[in-house]
Design a protein around this motif. Structure first.
Motif, PDB file in Angstrom:
ATOM      1  N   THR A 107      -3.167   3.588  -4.514  1.00  8.05           N
ATOM      2  CA  THR A 107      -2.553   3.749  -3.195  1.00  8.05           C
ATOM      3  C   THR A 107      -1.837   2.476  -2.773  1.00  8.05           C
ATOM      4  O   THR A 107      -0.690   2.516  -2.315  1.00  8.05           O
ATOM      5  CB  THR A 107      -3.614   4.136  -2.147  1.00  8.05           C
ATOM      6  N   ASP A 152       1.290   1.960  -4.952  1.00  9.15           N
ATOM      7  CA  ASP A 152       2.352   2.870  -4.524  1.00  9.15           C
ATOM      8  C   ASP A 152       3.007   2.367  -3.240  1.00  9.15           C
ATOM      9  O   ASP A 152       4.228   2.379  -3.104  1.00  9.15           O
ATOM     10  CB  ASP A 152       1.806   4.286  -4.296  1.00  9.15           C
ATOM     11  N   CYS A 153       2.189   1.909  -2.313  1.00  3.27           N
ATOM     12  CA  CYS A 153       2.732   1.420  -1.043  1.00  3.27           C
ATOM     13  C   CYS A 153       3.551   0.141  -1.227  1.00  3.27           C
ATOM     14  O   CYS A 153       4.590  -0.022  -0.588  1.00  3.27           O
ATOM     15  CB  CYS A 153       1.610   1.208  -0.029  1.00  3.27           C
ATOM     16  N   ARG A 178       6.847   1.395  -2.536  1.00  3.51           N
ATOM     17  CA  ARG A 178       7.616   2.084  -1.494  1.00  3.51           C
ATOM     18  C   ARG A 178       8.192   1.095  -0.491  1.00  3.51           C
ATOM     19  O   ARG A 178       9.357   1.197  -0.103  1.00  3.51           O
ATOM     20  CB  ARG A 178       6.725   3.095  -0.770  1.00  3.51           C
ATOM     21  N   ARG A 217       4.749  -5.405   3.399  1.00  2.00           N
ATOM     22  CA  ARG A 217       4.654  -5.402   1.933  1.00  2.00           C
ATOM     23  C   ARG A 217       3.750  -6.528   1.458  1.00  2.00           C
ATOM     24  O   ARG A 217       2.912  -6.347   0.571  1.00  2.00           O
ATOM     25  CB  ARG A 217       6.047  -5.526   1.337  1.00  2.00           C
ATOM     26  N   VAL A 220       0.153  -5.585   1.906  1.00  2.00           N
ATOM     27  CA  VAL A 220      -0.302  -4.629   0.890  1.00  2.00           C
ATOM     28  C   VAL A 220      -0.536  -5.348  -0.443  1.00  2.00           C
ATOM     29  O   VAL A 220      -1.515  -5.073  -1.145  1.00  2.00           O
ATOM     30  CB  VAL A 220       0.704  -3.466   0.738  1.00  2.00           C
ATOM     31  N   GLN A 249      10.936   6.166  -4.014  1.00  6.42           N
ATOM     32  CA  GLN A 249      11.318   5.917  -2.614  1.00  6.42           C
ATOM     33  C   GLN A 249      12.806   5.594  -2.527  1.00  6.42           C
ATOM     34  O   GLN A 249      13.500   6.071  -1.640  1.00  6.42           O
ATOM     35  CB  GLN A 249      10.484   4.773  -2.031  1.00  6.42           C
ATOM     36  N   ARG A 276       6.606   5.985   4.031  1.00  8.61           N
ATOM     37  CA  ARG A 276       6.541   4.632   4.580  1.00  8.61           C
ATOM     38  C   ARG A 276       5.481   4.546   5.674  1.00  8.61           C
ATOM     39  O   ARG A 276       4.674   3.617   5.703  1.00  8.61           O
ATOM     40  CB  ARG A 276       7.895   4.216   5.150  1.00  8.61           C
ATOM     41  N   GLU A 321       2.820   6.402   6.063  1.00 11.90           N
ATOM     42  CA  GLU A 321       1.469   6.464   5.491  1.00 11.90           C
ATOM     43  C   GLU A 321       1.020   5.082   5.033  1.00 11.90           C
ATOM     44  O   GLU A 321      -0.148   4.723   5.190  1.00 11.90           O
ATOM     45  CB  GLU A 321       1.446   7.443   4.309  1.00 11.90           C
ATOM     46  N   CYS A 322       1.941   4.331   4.495  1.00 11.15           N
ATOM     47  CA  CYS A 322       1.603   2.982   4.013  1.00 11.15           C
ATOM     48  C   CYS A 322       1.366   2.015   5.162  1.00 11.15           C
ATOM     49  O   CYS A 322       0.391   1.251   5.154  1.00 11.15           O
ATOM     50  CB  CYS A 322       2.719   2.463   3.106  1.00 11.15           C
ATOM     51  N   THR A 323       2.224   2.044   6.153  1.00 14.37           N
ATOM     52  CA  THR A 323       2.073   1.087   7.250  1.00 14.37           C
ATOM     53  C   THR A 323       0.919   1.458   8.176  1.00 14.37           C
ATOM     54  O   THR A 323       0.301   0.574   8.763  1.00 14.37           O
ATOM     55  CB  THR A 323       3.380   0.944   8.057  1.00 14.37           C
TER      56      THR A 323
END
Length: 129
Positions: free
Chosen positions: A33, A36-37, A40, A63, A66, A93, A120, A122-124
């Protein structure tokens, strides 16, 4: 009595193996996860450099956060796999953002932008929780 003790030890050993395997699987899922983030957000940051320079600084910070998460949980031998996941997610992405920007079909362009934005977000959102 000995037989019962052996059975208990076997059951305990099996239970510990299952717990260890589950913990490992959860770590791999989290690592995937985060990778992937990172990919992305790299694509979003590059897109923003071209079309919205001011927003890229916030994305760059997200970024970086992450990537810190990746570094905190990544086993030493997982670097190549993590890099593969990051590159694959970045390409996907980027393809969505390109499709959204340079598309003659307004409906398809809107779908691509909504999908890219959802990924995006979901990641943030995991950074804020």
């Amino acid at each position: 009595m000995i037989s019962g003790m052996r059975c208990f030890i076997c059951a305990l050993t099996l239970w510990l193996a299952v717990v260890a395997a589950t913990a490992h699987a959860q770590t791999v899922d989290r690592l995937r996860t985060f990778a992937d983030c990172a990919g992305r957000l790299s694509a979003v940051m590059e897109y923003q450099w071209m079309f919205d320079g001011a927003a890229s600084e916030q994305t760059k910070a997200q970024r970086a956060a992450v990537i810190e998460l990746i570094e905190a949980i990544m086993p030493q031998d997982a670097g190549r796999q993590v890099l593969h996941w990051r590159i694959t997610a970045k390409q996907a992405q980027s393809a969505l953002l390109t499709r959204a920007t340079f598309n003659d079909d307004p409906g398809d362009a809107a779908w691509a932008m909504q999908t890219a934005e959802r990924f995006r977000a979901e990641c943030t959102s995991m950074l804020l929780s």
